[in-house]
Design an enzyme around this catalytic site. Structure first.
Site, PDB file in Angstrom:
ATOM      1  N   ASP A 172      20.673  60.681  50.112  1.00 38.49           N
ATOM      2  CA  ASP A 172      19.814  59.540  50.436  1.00 38.49           C
ATOM      3  C   ASP A 172      18.979  59.184  49.208  1.00 38.49           C
ATOM      4  O   ASP A 172      18.479  60.061  48.505  1.00 38.49           O
ATOM      5  CB  ASP A 172      18.903  59.887  51.628  1.00 38.49           C
ATOM      6  CG  ASP A 172      18.275  58.654  52.242  1.00 38.49           C
ATOM      7  OD1 ASP A 172      18.639  58.324  53.389  1.00 38.49           O
ATOM      8  OD2 ASP A 172      17.429  58.019  51.575  1.00 38.49           O
TER       9      ASP A 172
ATOM     10  N   ASN B 181      20.122  56.668  63.610  1.00 35.35           N
ATOM     11  CA  ASN B 181      19.336  55.574  64.176  1.00 35.35           C
ATOM     12  C   ASN B 181      20.307  54.502  64.631  1.00 35.35           C
ATOM     13  O   ASN B 181      21.137  54.040  63.851  1.00 35.35           O
ATOM     14  CB  ASN B 181      18.372  55.013  63.112  1.00 35.35           C
ATOM     15  CG  ASN B 181      17.323  56.033  62.727  1.00 35.35           C
ATOM     16  OD1 ASN B 181      16.684  56.638  63.587  1.00 35.35           O
ATOM     17  ND2 ASN B 181      17.144  56.259  61.435  1.00 35.35           N
TER      18      ASN B 181
ATOM     19  N   GLY C 257      15.031  51.553  64.671  1.00 33.12           N
ATOM     20  CA  GLY C 257      14.673  51.155  63.311  1.00 33.12           C
ATOM     21  C   GLY C 257      15.801  51.305  62.325  1.00 33.12           C
ATOM     22  O   GLY C 257      15.571  51.537  61.129  1.00 33.12           O
TER      23      GLY C 257
ATOM     24  N   HIS D 198      25.883  55.764  60.192  1.00 33.53           N
ATOM     25  CA  HIS D 198      25.627  56.916  59.318  1.00 33.53           C
ATOM     26  C   HIS D 198      24.804  57.936  60.071  1.00 33.53           C
ATOM     27  O   HIS D 198      24.033  57.602  60.963  1.00 33.53           O
ATOM     28  CB  HIS D 198      24.900  56.503  58.037  1.00 33.53           C
ATOM     29  CG  HIS D 198      23.629  55.732  58.269  1.00 33.53           C
ATOM     30  ND1 HIS D 198      23.629  54.383  58.566  1.00 33.53           N
ATOM     31  CD2 HIS D 198      22.324  56.111  58.259  1.00 33.53           C
ATOM     32  CE1 HIS D 198      22.382  53.976  58.726  1.00 33.53           C
ATOM     33  NE2 HIS D 198      21.564  55.015  58.555  1.00 33.53           N
TER      34      HIS D 198
ATOM     35  N   HIS E 233      22.102  61.211  59.265  1.00 27.48           N
ATOM     36  CA  HIS E 233      21.255  61.869  58.276  1.00 27.48           C
ATOM     37  C   HIS E 233      21.368  63.373  58.511  1.00 27.48           C
ATOM     38  O   HIS E 233      21.166  63.837  59.640  1.00 27.48           O
ATOM     39  CB  HIS E 233      19.782  61.489  58.477  1.00 27.48           C
ATOM     40  CG  HIS E 233      19.480  60.028  58.358  1.00 27.48           C
ATOM     41  ND1 HIS E 233      18.743  59.498  57.326  1.00 27.48           N
ATOM     42  CD2 HIS E 233      19.792  58.975  59.161  1.00 27.48           C
ATOM     43  CE1 HIS E 233      18.606  58.185  57.500  1.00 27.48           C
ATOM     44  NE2 HIS E 233      19.234  57.851  58.607  1.00 27.48           N
TER      45      HIS E 233
HETATM   46  P1  5GP Z   1      18.561  54.083  58.658  1.00 26.95           P
HETATM   47  O1  5GP Z   1      17.156  53.734  58.959  1.00 26.95           O
HETATM   48  O2  5GP Z   1      19.447  52.872  58.623  1.00 26.95           O
HETATM   49  O3  5GP Z   1      19.078  55.182  59.544  1.00 26.95           O
HETATM   50  O4  5GP Z   1      18.532  54.750  57.225  1.00 26.95           O
HETATM   51  C1  5GP Z   1      19.096  54.187  56.082  1.00 26.95           C
HETATM   52  C2  5GP Z   1      18.924  55.191  54.959  1.00 26.95           C
HETATM   53  O5  5GP Z   1      19.648  54.721  53.844  1.00 26.95           O
HETATM   54  C3  5GP Z   1      17.480  55.396  54.516  1.00 26.95           C
HETATM   55  O6  5GP Z   1      17.134  56.780  54.633  1.00 26.95           O
HETATM   56  C4  5GP Z   1      17.480  54.921  53.067  1.00 26.95           C
HETATM   57  O7  5GP Z   1      16.653  55.700  52.231  1.00 26.95           O
HETATM   58  C5  5GP Z   1      18.937  55.031  52.682  1.00 26.95           C
HETATM   59  N1  5GP Z   1      19.357  54.058  51.671  1.00 26.95           N
HETATM   60  C6  5GP Z   1      19.092  52.727  51.663  1.00 26.95           C
HETATM   61  N2  5GP Z   1      19.651  52.143  50.608  1.00 26.95           N
HETATM   62  C7  5GP Z   1      20.300  53.125  49.925  1.00 26.95           C
HETATM   63  C8  5GP Z   1      21.073  53.126  48.720  1.00 26.95           C
HETATM   64  O8  5GP Z   1      21.289  52.110  48.059  1.00 26.95           O
HETATM   65  N3  5GP Z   1      21.574  54.327  48.321  1.00 26.95           N
HETATM   66  C9  5GP Z   1      21.362  55.475  49.033  1.00 26.95           C
HETATM   67  N4  5GP Z   1      21.905  56.598  48.545  1.00 26.95           N
HETATM   68  N5  5GP Z   1      20.639  55.511  50.170  1.00 26.95           N
HETATM   69  C10 5GP Z   1      20.110  54.342  50.602  1.00 26.95           C
END
Ligand code: 5GP
Length: 125
Positions: free
Chosen positions: A33, A91, A97, A104, A106
């Site tokens: 991340d 999520n 959110g 994906h 985490h």
């Molecule tokens: P969500 O809220 O959609 O579950 O989390 C998206 C995750 O993607 C966040 O933890 C954010 O830090 C990560 N993220 C967003 N843009 C990028 C990116 O360009 N590269 C990487 N490696 N992670 C990203």
């Protein structure tokens, strides 16, 4: 809602944006991340175009789903996360959110995660 081919993870899959690969095969990609909330914070994504968990569970094949979660477990183990324990979060949609509309999970670990804290906004993480 249609899958947005311009989302950031689609761009990572096409190699248009760099990422720090942890694991890759023909079906999935795991990468660090960009804004880690814990010492180890890896995102695991399918290469197929699924918007969220709801889409993945409804439309991916049983083999794809099995491969995805088996590999996620292997990746966590390979990183040593199984020893101290870890959190697996996804999520799904607006209420959770979700920021990036490509399914994906985490994988988060490497430190004690505060009880009740979520993937985002963790105190001291
Ligand atoms: P969500 O809220 O959609 O579950 O989390 C998206 C995750 O993607 C966040 O933890 C954010 O830090 C990560 N993220 C967003 N843009 C990028 C990116 O360009 N590269 C990487 N490696 N992670 C990203």
């Amino acid at each position: 809602m249609a899958y947005d081919k311009e989302n950031i993870f689609a761009k990572i899959l096409r190699g248009e944006i760099p990422s720090n690969t942890v694991y890759e095969d023909d079906q999935i990609l795991a990468f660090n991340d960009i804004a880690p909330k814990t010492p180890v914070h890896v995102l695991v994504i399918p290469k197929g175009e699924y918007i969220d968990m709801d889409d993945f569970a409804a439309n991916a094949s049983a083999a794809e789903i099995a491969h995805f979660f088996a590999k996620a477990g292997e990746i966590a183990r390979g990183l040593g996360l199984h020893e101290g324990g870890y959190r697996l979060v996804t999520n799904n949609g607006e209420n959770a959110g979700q920021i990036v509309p490509h399914f994906h999970i985490h994988l988060m670990g490497g430190q004690r995660i505060k009880e009740g804290s979520m993937a985002r906004g963790m105190d001291g993480a």
